[in-house]
Design a protein around this motif. Structure first.
Motif, PDB file in Angstrom:
ATOM      1  N   PHE A 179      -0.073   6.725   7.401  1.00 13.37           N
ATOM      2  CA  PHE A 179      -0.846   5.583   7.871  1.00 13.37           C
ATOM      3  C   PHE A 179      -1.159   5.749   9.356  1.00 13.37           C
ATOM      4  CE2 PHE A 179       1.643   3.939   4.341  1.00 13.37           C
ATOM      5  CZ  PHE A 179       0.757   3.115   3.658  1.00 13.37           C
TER       6      PHE A 179
ATOM      7  N   SER B 212       0.383  -4.273   9.581  1.00  8.78           N
ATOM      8  CA  SER B 212       0.725  -4.633   8.201  1.00  8.78           C
ATOM      9  C   SER B 212       2.110  -5.260   8.132  1.00  8.78           C
ATOM     10  CB  SER B 212       0.676  -3.395   7.302  1.00  8.78           C
ATOM     11  OG  SER B 212      -0.638  -2.881   7.230  1.00  8.78           O
TER      12      SER B 212
ATOM     13  N   TYR C 127      -0.303   0.396  10.496  1.00  9.85           N
ATOM     14  CA  TYR C 127       1.031   0.313   9.896  1.00  9.85           C
ATOM     15  C   TYR C 127       1.810  -0.859  10.493  1.00  9.85           C
ATOM     16  CZ  TYR C 127       5.706   1.808   8.410  1.00  9.85           C
ATOM     17  OH  TYR C 127       6.966   1.863   7.858  1.00  9.85           O
TER      18      TYR C 127
ATOM     19  N   PRO D 288       3.499  -1.475   3.916  1.00  7.70           N
ATOM     20  CA  PRO D 288       2.977  -0.113   3.820  1.00  7.70           C
ATOM     21  C   PRO D 288       4.123   0.852   3.525  1.00  7.70           C
ATOM     22  CG  PRO D 288       3.257  -0.696   6.133  1.00  7.70           C
ATOM     23  CD  PRO D 288       3.839  -1.828   5.304  1.00  7.70           C
TER      24      PRO D 288
ATOM     25  N   ILE E 118       0.857  -1.182   0.000  1.00  6.59           N
ATOM     26  CA  ILE E 118       0.000   0.000   0.000  1.00  6.59           C
ATOM     27  C   ILE E 118       0.893   1.232   0.000  1.00  6.59           C
ATOM     28  CG2 ILE E 118      -1.840   1.256   1.179  1.00  6.59           C
ATOM     29  CD1 ILE E 118      -2.504  -1.359   2.654  1.00  6.59           C
TER      30      ILE E 118
ATOM     31  N   GLN F  18       5.250   4.726   2.964  1.00  7.93           N
ATOM     32  CA  GLN F  18       4.878   6.129   3.122  1.00  7.93           C
ATOM     33  C   GLN F  18       5.740   6.991   2.205  1.00  7.93           C
ATOM     34  OE1 GLN F  18       4.366   7.451   7.145  1.00  7.93           O
ATOM     35  NE2 GLN F  18       4.637   9.610   6.623  1.00  7.93           N
TER      36      GLN F  18
END
Length: 211
Positions: free
Chosen positions: A112, A120, A117, A127, A107, A129
């Motif tokens: 998040f 995950s 986060y 995740p 993702i 960022q």
């Protein structure tokens, strides 16, 4: 847990801020004591026009044709592009399971929710960022080319776009190592199996009454 090293996949743009865990997997699907079977109900209230219930066949339900995941071009997309504060709301690990079991491997968002986060990373869903401007650029690319693909290189900590642009991202060394090696919590513990056996032997010798 499946290893994550370098991965190329199609991108589906979910152009919404503050996507919470109840939207990712509605509360009525949390009754199961198993960790499987949640993918069919990921984003359930957005994917369907009628209310879903556990174990209800999706063939009898009314699909929402306007929701992005129901558009044919995105049926095989495995990278979710999101915006601000993805995964907010209640701290249900089921949200991560639902996304994984739907087919997502990673993702991308500009921020998040902390619990989501960490859940995950714990479960092998990556995740990433990125900066808001980078996320905005990716949304623009998906508008120009719906079947857009990109490559995620966890070894180099880079997101590679097809036009040659690269974005770097941060991840802790601990979480990077567990994803690269496919270690879940049990796998991480087993890395120290010999030390654990040594400790147990010492404890048994020093305190035999503990059995």
């Amino acid at each position: 847990m499946e290893k994550f090293t370098t991965y190329t996949g199609g991108v589906v743009p979910l152009d919404r801020d503050h996507v919470d865990t109840d939207a990712i997997i509605p509360k009525q699907f949390l009754k199961s004591i198993k960790r499987t079977g949640f993918g069919v109900n990921a984003f359930d209230e957005w994917r369907y026009l009628d209310r879903g219930e556990p174990d209800q066949p999706d063939q009898v339900r009314t699909i929402n044709p306007d929701f992005i995941l129901n558009q044919p071009v995105y049926q095989k997309a495995t990278i979710l592009l999101a915006r601000h504060n993805f995964g907010c709301g209640s701290s249900r690990e089921h949200a991560v399971w639902a996304l994984q079991q739907y087919g997502f491997r990673a993702i991308l968002a500009d921020s998040f929710a902390d619990i989501f986060y960490n859940n995950s990373l714990k479960n092998g869903l990556l995740p990433i960022q990125l900066q808001p401007a980078e996320i905005e650029h990716l949304f623009g690319l998906t508008r120009l080319l719906q079947s857009y693909e990109l490559t995620i290189d966890l070894v180099a900590q880079r997101v590679r776009l097809v036009e040659g642009v690269e974005y770097t991202f941060d991840i802790s060394p601990f979480h990077r190592n567990r994803l690269l090696n496919g270690f879940d919590d049990i796998g991480i513990t087993l890395q120290h199996a010999e030390k654990i056996k040594h400790f147990e032997a010492q404890q048994k010798s020093a305190q035999p009454w503990l059995g």
